[in-house]
Write an enzyme that holds these catalytic residues in place. Structure first.
Site, PDB file in Angstrom:
ATOM      1  N   LYS A  44       0.809  -1.193   0.000  1.00  0.00           N
ATOM      2  CA  LYS A  44       0.000   0.000   0.000  1.00  0.00           C
ATOM      3  C   LYS A  44       0.859   1.266   0.000  1.00  0.00           C
ATOM      4  CE  LYS A  44      -3.607  -2.002   3.000  1.00  0.00           C
ATOM      5  NZ  LYS A  44      -2.902  -3.235   3.466  1.00  0.00           N
ATOM      6  N   GLY A  45       2.054   1.175   0.568  1.00  0.00           N
ATOM      7  CA  GLY A  45       2.836   2.364   0.922  1.00  0.00           C
ATOM      8  C   GLY A  45       3.091   3.366  -0.186  1.00  0.00           C
ATOM      9  N   GLU A 100       8.005   2.354  -5.900  1.00  0.00           N
ATOM     10  CA  GLU A 100       8.088   1.889  -4.500  1.00  0.00           C
ATOM     11  C   GLU A 100       8.204   3.087  -3.558  1.00  0.00           C
ATOM     12  OE1 GLU A 100       7.713  -0.201  -2.374  1.00  0.00           O
ATOM     13  OE2 GLU A 100       8.404  -2.196  -2.880  1.00  0.00           O
ATOM     14  N   ASP A 101       7.636   2.959  -2.381  1.00  0.00           N
ATOM     15  CA  ASP A 101       7.819   4.031  -1.397  1.00  0.00           C
ATOM     16  C   ASP A 101       9.178   3.907  -0.727  1.00  0.00           C
ATOM     17  OD1 ASP A 101       6.683   1.686  -0.329  1.00  0.00           O
ATOM     18  OD2 ASP A 101       6.087   2.704   1.494  1.00  0.00           O
ATOM     19  N   ASP A 104      14.215  -1.196   1.338  1.00  0.00           N
ATOM     20  CA  ASP A 104      14.862  -1.396   2.628  1.00  0.00           C
ATOM     21  C   ASP A 104      15.821  -2.588   2.465  1.00  0.00           C
ATOM     22  OD1 ASP A 104      15.244  -1.486   5.384  1.00  0.00           O
ATOM     23  OD2 ASP A 104      13.166  -1.099   5.836  1.00  0.00           O
ATOM     24  N   PHE A 153      13.200   5.203  11.000  1.00  0.00           N
ATOM     25  CA  PHE A 153      11.869   4.682  10.746  1.00  0.00           C
ATOM     26  C   PHE A 153      10.983   5.855  10.364  1.00  0.00           C
ATOM     27  CE2 PHE A 153       7.656   3.064  11.529  1.00  0.00           C
ATOM     28  CZ  PHE A 153       7.737   1.769  11.050  1.00  0.00           C
ATOM     29  N   ASP A 160       3.625   3.823   6.672  1.00  0.00           N
ATOM     30  CA  ASP A 160       2.839   3.624   7.894  1.00  0.00           C
ATOM     31  C   ASP A 160       3.656   3.128   9.072  1.00  0.00           C
ATOM     32  OD1 ASP A 160       3.257   0.894   6.911  1.00  0.00           O
ATOM     33  OD2 ASP A 160       1.727   0.325   8.379  1.00  0.00           O
ATOM     34  N   ARG A 166      -0.269   7.074   7.262  1.00  0.00           N
ATOM     35  CA  ARG A 166      -0.092   7.150   5.810  1.00  0.00           C
ATOM     36  C   ARG A 166      -0.607   8.477   5.253  1.00  0.00           C
ATOM     37  NH1 ARG A 166       1.194   1.841   4.109  1.00  0.00           N
ATOM     38  NH2 ARG A 166       0.071   0.191   5.177  1.00  0.00           N
TER      39      ARG A 166
HETATM   40  C1  PRP Z   1       7.193  -1.656   2.729  1.00  0.00           C
HETATM   41  C2  PRP Z   1       7.390  -0.827   1.484  1.00  0.00           C
HETATM   42  C3  PRP Z   1       8.032  -1.759   0.527  1.00  0.00           C
HETATM   43  C4  PRP Z   1       8.736  -2.753   1.415  1.00  0.00           C
HETATM   44  C5  PRP Z   1      10.194  -2.505   1.362  1.00  0.00           C
HETATM   45  O1  PRP Z   1       5.995  -2.320   2.606  1.00  0.00           O
HETATM   46  O2  PRP Z   1       6.167  -0.348   0.999  1.00  0.00           O
HETATM   47  O3  PRP Z   1       7.094  -2.379  -0.298  1.00  0.00           O
HETATM   48  O4  PRP Z   1       8.275  -2.563   2.749  1.00  0.00           O
HETATM   49  O5  PRP Z   1      10.873  -3.332   2.254  1.00  0.00           O
HETATM   50  P1  PRP Z   1      11.999  -4.349   1.795  1.00  0.00           P
HETATM   51  O6  PRP Z   1      12.909  -3.619   0.871  1.00  0.00           O
HETATM   52  O7  PRP Z   1      12.666  -4.721   3.099  1.00  0.00           O
HETATM   53  O8  PRP Z   1      11.342  -5.518   1.153  1.00  0.00           O
HETATM   54  P2  PRP Z   1       5.223  -2.921   3.862  1.00  0.00           P
HETATM   55  O9  PRP Z   1       5.552  -4.393   3.980  1.00  0.00           O
HETATM   56  O10 PRP Z   1       5.465  -2.088   5.071  1.00  0.00           O
HETATM   57  O11 PRP Z   1       3.725  -2.843   3.399  1.00  0.00           O
HETATM   58  P3  PRP Z   1       2.870  -1.544   3.001  1.00  0.00           P
HETATM   59  O12 PRP Z   1       3.465  -0.984   1.736  1.00  0.00           O
HETATM   60  O13 PRP Z   1       1.523  -2.101   2.784  1.00  0.00           O
HETATM   61  O14 PRP Z   1       2.962  -0.573   4.140  1.00  0.00           O
END
Ligand code: PRP
Length: 181
Positions: A44-45, A100-101, A104, A153, A160, A166
């Site tokens: 969703k991010g 992508e938001d 990580d 963070f 979120d 969000r």
């Molecule tokens: C977050 C973000 C990325 C992912 C990145 O999603 O939106 O999609 O983590 O992390 P990574 O590089 O360690 O894989 P999240 O799982 O928090 O879900 P959301 O987007 O629904 O908040």
């Protein structure tokens, strides 16, 4: 409780975000002129970022969405990445831009790249709002990055904490650091 009382610092305010998104949108426009662009936003991010970014790319384009959930984050257990919503448009022979938001560990993005590559697009590139190089575990080539961040963070502008924040227009840090899941 007022959820805003937990805000610590503003990392990127709405004006900085808007300016940088327009700048990156212009780069994408220059790179994708004459191509068959499909922007795939990771839910969703990334939905807030994507809404601004696509309007900063003055080109014909298709948009679609994928949702990916990862389990075991921050633990010793190997992460499991699950696709909960797939892309519906046909990407074969087209130029996919993953939006992508945050990148990580890179696991989510790497998973989506592998998933889409099977469908034979002409190209796949990634545009990330935030990139945390210190946390990266798998190599993902990021064509566009709005901001490189340290080990913070961040919430707001789509990102979120426990499903909240969000809707904040700025990207901020929180006073209360979330516990490891
Ligand atoms: C977050 C973000 C990325 C992912 C990145 O999603 O939106 O999609 O983590 O992390 P990574 O590089 O360690 O894989 P999240 O799982 O928090 O879900 P959301 O987007 O629904 O908040």
């Amino acid at each position: 409780m007022d959820y805003k009382k937990n805000i610590d610092k503003v990392l990127y305010d709405r004006d900085i975000l808007a300016a940088r998104v327009v700048e990156v949108g212009r780069q994408i426009r220059a790179d994708y002129a004459g191509k068959d662009l499909v922007a795939v936003t990771v839910l969703k991010g990334a939905f807030v970022f994507a809404a601004d970014l696509i309007r900063a790319i003055d080109l014909p384009m298709a948009v679609d969405f994928a949702e990916i959930i990862s389990y075991g984050e921050g633990t010793e257990i190997a992460e499991e990445v699950v696709l909960t919503k797939d892309v519906a448009v046909n990407v074969k022979g087209r130029d996919v831009l993953i939006v992508e938001d945050i990148v990580d560990t890179g696991l989510t993005t790497a998973f989506l790249v592998d998933h889409l590559r099977i469908r034979d697009p002409r190209s796949i590139q990634i545009c990330a709002l935030l990139y945390k190089p210190a946390m990266q575990r798998v190599e993902v080539p990021l064509r566009y990055v709005c901001f490189e961040v340290g080990d913070v963070f961040a919430v707001g502008y789509g990102l979120d904490y426990a499903g909240q924040y969000r809707n904040l227009p700025d990207i901020v840090t929180l006073k209360e650091i979330p516990p490891e899941e």
